[in-house]
Design a protein around this motif. Structure first.
Motif, short mmCIF file in Angstrom:
data_model
loop_
_atom_site.label_atom_id
_atom_site.label_comp_id
_atom_site.label_asym_id
_atom_site.label_seq_id
_atom_site.Cartn_x
_atom_site.Cartn_y
_atom_site.Cartn_z
N TYR A 135 4.63 8.21 15.77
CA TYR A 135 5.84 9.08 15.66
C TYR A 135 5.33 10.14 15.45
O TYR A 135 4.46 10.71 14.83
N VAL A 136 6.05 11.39 16.57
CA VAL A 136 5.77 12.81 16.65
C VAL A 136 6.50 13.44 16.45
O VAL A 136 7.44 12.85 17.15
N PRO A 137 6.77 14.34 15.90
CA PRO A 137 7.72 15.24 16.12
C PRO A 137 8.56 15.59 17.70
O PRO A 137 6.81 16.23 18.45
N HIS A 138 9.41 16.24 18.16
CA HIS A 138 9.50 16.40 19.39
C HIS A 138 11.83 16.29 19.62
O HIS A 138 11.29 15.87 18.87
N MET A 139 11.40 17.16 20.54
CA MET A 139 13.01 18.10 20.85
C MET A 139 13.48 17.02 22.46
O MET A 139 13.28 16.39 23.19
N ILE A 140 14.69 16.19 22.06
CA ILE A 140 15.96 16.04 22.68
C ILE A 140 16.46 17.35 23.52
O ILE A 140 17.68 17.66 23.06
N GLU A 141 15.89 17.41 24.74
CA GLU A 141 16.85 18.59 25.31
C GLU A 141 17.71 18.26 25.63
O GLU A 141 17.64 17.73 27.05
N MET A 142 19.08 18.55 26.04
CA MET A 142 20.08 18.82 26.75
C MET A 142 20.15 19.41 28.35
O MET A 142 19.63 20.43 28.13
N ALA A 182 4.08 17.14 24.60
CA ALA A 182 3.00 18.48 24.98
C ALA A 182 1.64 17.69 25.47
O ALA A 182 1.41 16.91 25.47
N VAL A 183 0.94 19.21 25.15
CA VAL A 183 -0.58 18.99 25.51
C VAL A 183 -1.54 19.12 24.13
O VAL A 183 -1.37 20.69 23.53
N ARG A 184 -2.47 18.04 24.37
CA ARG A 184 -2.97 18.20 22.96
C ARG A 184 -4.22 18.47 23.21
O ARG A 184 -4.67 17.62 24.74
N GLU A 185 -5.22 18.19 22.27
CA GLU A 185 -7.11 17.90 22.90
C GLU A 185 -7.03 17.32 22.97
O GLU A 185 -7.66 16.89 23.73
#
Length: 238
Positions: A135-142, A182-185
């Motif tokens: 579960y990660v925060p993320h946007m649903i972008e129209m 996203a790009v995470r380390e």
């Protein structure tokens, strides 16, 4: 009512559910049964795709709602499903119940237009072995198309904290919303990856609707997700 008057026949919806219990196939589909009934559908519920092989029944169905994750489909079942969709039966669903259903059938993946690949999760040191690891925060972008489409009209970008689907897809989809990994380390990729989050697809005379948000009941209760799915069901229907 006179002898020449007849009531309009009810529309027919088939709900096919099952597979991995983590997606709550029973509880999740039960959420939408009253909506279908209120919109004039006679609803039949099946616990496996075996019904797809019933070539006398399936062509009469106006809408198939599927939530059947990580299962398999027999050749005759898929043949029946594809024939019904190509003849005008709508096909709709959410999350792994439609985008991660039958990995054993490449023709199904082509028809639906997107296949779950991964849901990159939290930092490895924060994981506990539970579903919430992903579960990660993320946007649903129209997308621009969403502004005028009946499924997404009036809905703006919104954030979720749940599984974020990385989807393998093609450009035949009509994409209404996207989400960007996203790009995470700790991840092996080195640039952001954008996947379709909500799309439609025409297959023969049939319409297909997919929403990747919808992991569990609490996500389906999100007002934006719930509205999009309800509208998607009606849009896809014959």
């Amino acid at each position: 009512m006179t002898d020449t008057q007849q009531t309009a026949p009810a529309k027919s919806a088939l709900v096919v559910r099952g597979g991995w219990d983590g997606h709550q196939p029973v509880e999740a589909t039960e959420m939408f049964l009253p909506f279908l009934t209120a919109n004039g559908y006679e609803v039949r519920v099946e616990e496996s795709p075996a019904v797809y092989a019933d070539d006398s029944y399936l062509p009469t169905v106006d809408l198939i709602v599927q939530l059947n994750t990580m299962s398999s489909i027999e050749a005759a079942e898929f043949t029946g499903l594809r024939a019904a969709i190509e003849a005008g039966t709508g096909f709709a669903g959410w999350h792994g119940g439609i985008a991660d259903s039958y990995r054993n059938n490449s023709d199904y993946l082509q028809m639906v237009g997107g296949q779950f690949a991964s849901h990159p999760g939290k930092r490895p040191s924060e994981r506990t072995g539970e579903q919430s690891d992903n579960y990660v925060p993320h946007m649903i972008e129209m997308t621009d198309a969403a502004a005028t489409h009946p499924i997404t009209r009036g809905i703006s970008d919104f954030e979720l904290v749940t599984e974020q689907y990385w989807v393998l897809h093609d450009d035949y989809n009509d994409v209404l919303a996207t989400t960007t990994q996203a790009v995470r380390e700790w991840d092996p990729w080195n640039r952001p990856i954008t996947s379709p989050a909500i799309w439609t697809r025409n297959w023969g005379a049939g319409r297909i609707f997919v929403s990747t948000p919808g992991h569990r009941v609490e996500i389906l209760q999100n007002p934006n997700v719930k509205t999009i799915i309800e509208r998607g069901l009606l849009w896809a229907s014959r």
